[in-house]
Design a protein around this motif. Sequence first.
Motif, short mmCIF file in Angstrom:
data_model
loop_
_atom_site.label_atom_id
_atom_site.label_comp_id
_atom_site.label_asym_id
_atom_site.label_seq_id
_atom_site.Cartn_x
_atom_site.Cartn_y
_atom_site.Cartn_z
N THR A 10 -6.38 -8.36 -4.87
CA THR A 10 -5.57 -7.20 -4.85
C THR A 10 -5.75 -6.67 -6.38
OG1 THR A 10 -4.04 -8.48 -5.72
CG2 THR A 10 -4.01 -8.07 -3.40
N ILE B 236 -1.12 0.55 9.83
CA ILE B 236 -0.64 -0.73 9.06
C ILE B 236 -0.02 -1.69 10.28
CG2 ILE B 236 1.32 -1.49 7.72
CD1 ILE B 236 1.04 1.02 6.02
N LEU C 163 0.22 -6.08 5.40
CA LEU C 163 0.10 -5.03 4.76
C LEU C 163 1.71 -4.64 4.68
CD1 LEU C 163 -2.83 -2.73 5.59
CD2 LEU C 163 -2.60 -4.04 3.66
N ALA D 105 -7.79 -0.86 3.98
CA ALA D 105 -7.74 -2.47 4.15
C ALA D 105 -9.10 -3.00 4.25
CB ALA D 105 -7.08 -2.53 5.65
N ASN E 148 -1.98 -5.48 10.88
CA ASN E 148 -0.96 -6.80 10.68
C ASN E 148 -0.77 -7.33 12.20
OD1 ASN E 148 -0.05 -6.12 8.08
ND2 ASN E 148 1.68 -5.10 8.52
N ILE F 142 0.82 -1.10 -0.05
CA ILE F 142 0.04 -0.07 -0.06
C ILE F 142 0.80 1.46 0.16
CG2 ILE F 142 -0.23 -0.42 2.56
CD1 ILE F 142 -3.17 0.99 2.22
#
Lengths: 404, 327, 290
Positions: free
Chosen positions: A340, A63, A80, A331, A67, A38
């Motif tokens: 994706t 992020i 990410l 996200a 995660n 990202i």
Amino acid sequence: MTPSARLGRRTLLASAAAAAASPLAAPHVRGQVAPVKIGILQPVTGALAQDGEHGRLGAEIAIEEINAAGGIKSLGGARLAMVFGDARSNPEGGVAEVERMQAEGVVAIVGGFASPIALAASQAAARYDIPYVVDVGVSDQIVQRGLRNTFRFGPGFGTVTKAALDNLVAINEAAGRPARTVVIVHEDGLFGSGLARLLNAQLPERGFQVLEKISHPTPSRDMSNVALRIRALNPDVLIPSSYYSEFVLLARTMQQQRIRPKATYAVLNGAASNFRFVREFPEAANLIMDCNHWADPRKPKTAEVRAKAEATGRFRLYNIPLNYSCVRLVADAIERAGSTDRTRIIEALAASTFEDHIMPYGPTRFVNGQNQGAAPVNTQVQDRDIKVIFPREFANANPIFPAV
Amino acid sequence: MSKASAYGSVLALGAALGALPLATESNVLLNFLIFLLIVAVAATGWNLLGGYGGQFSFGHAAFFGTGAYGMAILQERAGLNAWAALPIAIALGAAVGRVIGVLAFRARLRGSYFALVTLAFAEVLRILANVLPMTGGAAGILIRLRIDPWHFQFADRRVFYWVALGFLVGALLLVRAMERCRFGAWLVAVRENEDAACALGVDTVAVKVAAITLSAAITAAAGCLYAQKFLYLDAAIAYGPWISVEALLAPVIGGAGTVFGPVLGALVLLGLGELTKAWIGTLTGGAVPGVDLVLFGVLLILCVAFAPRGILGLLSRLRFGLRWARS
Amino acid sequence: MQSPEILLAALLNGVMTGAIYALIAVGLTLVYGVLHIINFAHGAILTAAMFAVYVLHAAWGVDPYLALLPLTVCFFVLGYAVQRLIIGPASHGDDGNILLITLGLAIIIENALLAVFRSDTRSIDVAYAFSVVEVGGLFLSLPRVLAVAVVLAVVVLLWLFLARSRTGAAIRAVAKEKMGAELCGIDVARIYAVTFGLGAACLAVAASLLMPTYLVNPRVGNAFVLVAFTIVVLGGMGSIPGALLGGLVIGVVESFSGLFMGESLGQIGIFLIFILVLLVRPTGLFGAKA
């Protein structure tokens, strides 16, 4: 992570998995899923570096949190990975970084901060169909170009001005209408001039008389003359829209010159919502109101993010919750897209009803890329803290008005 | 130098650069090269006046911005087609150059005085562009996104690259032609010794005014390219000091008063910037802002220390040294 | 029309701001007058000096006025070294190269400060920052009044130094006729370095005077450079009394044009005056005939 390191671990894991297909291997297998990249675009050098750094911090916190919570679940727990780009405070820098992010294969980009950067970068991203979520950029041109990849989570000029005026009227009515006259002080760039124009047009309709619209350049070396004119005009309300440094200079000069309007009512002001200003100049900052982006104090996450930001030694600015929320929003869209694929992420964003952000907006609903629920918040500096005074549903203080 | 090799070298460079997009798929590189070409065109304009004429300008933003705003305003406010707007925007830039030139050179401004007056003119234009409604004021002006060659917007980045390259080759050919005609000789004479040139009957004011007009036109063309590439302008972009500085730095680094100096200088300047950014970026993950620019500054100084007459100056010195060693 | 009281206040504001401009311009004009270079690093050195004042106060509580003297010495040495070790050897005596080097230095200083201090705007809080002197109903900021006095003293000292001392005479000789001075046995490289050091020292004084009422971030110096250039031209390049008077004039012009035209358009006033002076009398108000 370098490609060779990843390769090394992958071969190692393959042999390990072949040796024993034990349940213990499962988390490792999950780590095998390619990370989702990202792009985080912020100006961290040049004139806008202060905002850019806070924006990046917000994105990093999000992020990290995503995660830690197991990544994107619909993609097998993919993590990410941030691809950071320094826009160098100019549009060319922003565009160059978008190109690099495209080459690195990002699935979406968040950020831009300033309107010129956001305008240029989102357009460059549009060529590759990269979903682009603008964090701050308040110019309404951003969402009026018909770019399907571009989304703005926060409010634009129009919305902010309307909310600011509604709230000003409400505060004034509640106090028995002590304020009638206004002086607007604004920086002469896109942001300050744009706001001042809207305010100047709409204040008379709301029963206020605009005595004067004073513009000043950024950077300004001296605000004494602005203070002088304010003193001569003697307005009931002062509305400043400036960046941090200039407003600090103005507020300090006004304190020194003992100029005290009934209210200092800032709109999207760089300083009045900045804890550094409140801490360093508690007296100059006292009772200043601001209509600005602000995190929702009702949400428990808000305090968590604030604590994380303060642990890095940074002063909390609105850029942090906005970018935090934008990354969470993206996200969520990836999660729902389960892919994706950029087109599917864009579709997921467009259909988004995301609630798990920390801004006081309610679930997202995008029309032509603009989040309809986005709205600013009114704050006031009280007792060396920044308190929310509007909207009343989650205010944690009552407005103190008039200030003198 | 024979006529064939004089023009041939420019065309050869054009052909070599023109073949580049066929060799690479990287849009990062292409985007970089397009920006490089824009800066190189602006720098070629500066070089004509500063390199050949010895009149250092700090204010080429005045011409760049006029070209860029001309392009945007003619399309968005007057409804002109982009290709029709292009020559008018360039002419507007040239006109601004002419006015500044007439005022400054009639007042016999030289050296730093000339440099500072150009800077002041650029600043006045910047402040005006920031408040006038015609330019969109501080909100800036957006050129509508209409991807169509008819509107000077291309779906394929390579086409824009080739168009920009065409501008650069055109500008370089113009400089080469000027170098070889009497006007070029007069201009160099003004640079070397203005009083002597005057004594020899050269109308130095007229020569300098012609040079700044031509120089402004070329730099304005770079502004037009910028407008069509980024489709958004505000006063700080169009008339900001950044482009005055880049347009000056590139020829000085590459070799002022040589045809290829600005191109080489732009490559070194922008290339160093990107390389240090990429290198420091991989080292630190961009965690500490500014480090890459510190390195850039250091390299810039080293560049000057070891190639004081520009890189082309260094090369020609080396070649001279070699020839001398051989004989 | 504004009331007389406002006009008087604007005039005094202009003088107080102009005094600081003047000091910054004195450094610039000195370097220009002797080395004949336009020092692009001037703003960045000012920023560095302001950060030095900030750090001394934030880390050890050193009052900016106490820091003034040691910092002035430090920056003199720093400026001396920069000219002697970097600009001199790297430029090979070419003006274009000096331009590039000072530009490179500006980029290095500004971004090194950004890397170390980050981009936040900082200020120091001293007890007297909000003290005022009351004159006929006007509140004059005490630190800014003090600044005017210090600037005047510094300019007089500098002028005496140039007029009376041996080094001063050498500086004047180099400024006027470099070749001749060299033939007379003056070490031109040393004089260049001393001059550059003096320029930097002026900035250290300006930084100490600014910090009690101003703020600092890695780009703050840039705001002062352009206006310092205009002052240098107005006063005549190389002229110290010219820079002082030019600074005061520009300060007052800026103040009044800001009052009547607004701060944004008011900036045009400065540049128009600048252009007019250049076109009509390029040697400035005090410069010698070219």
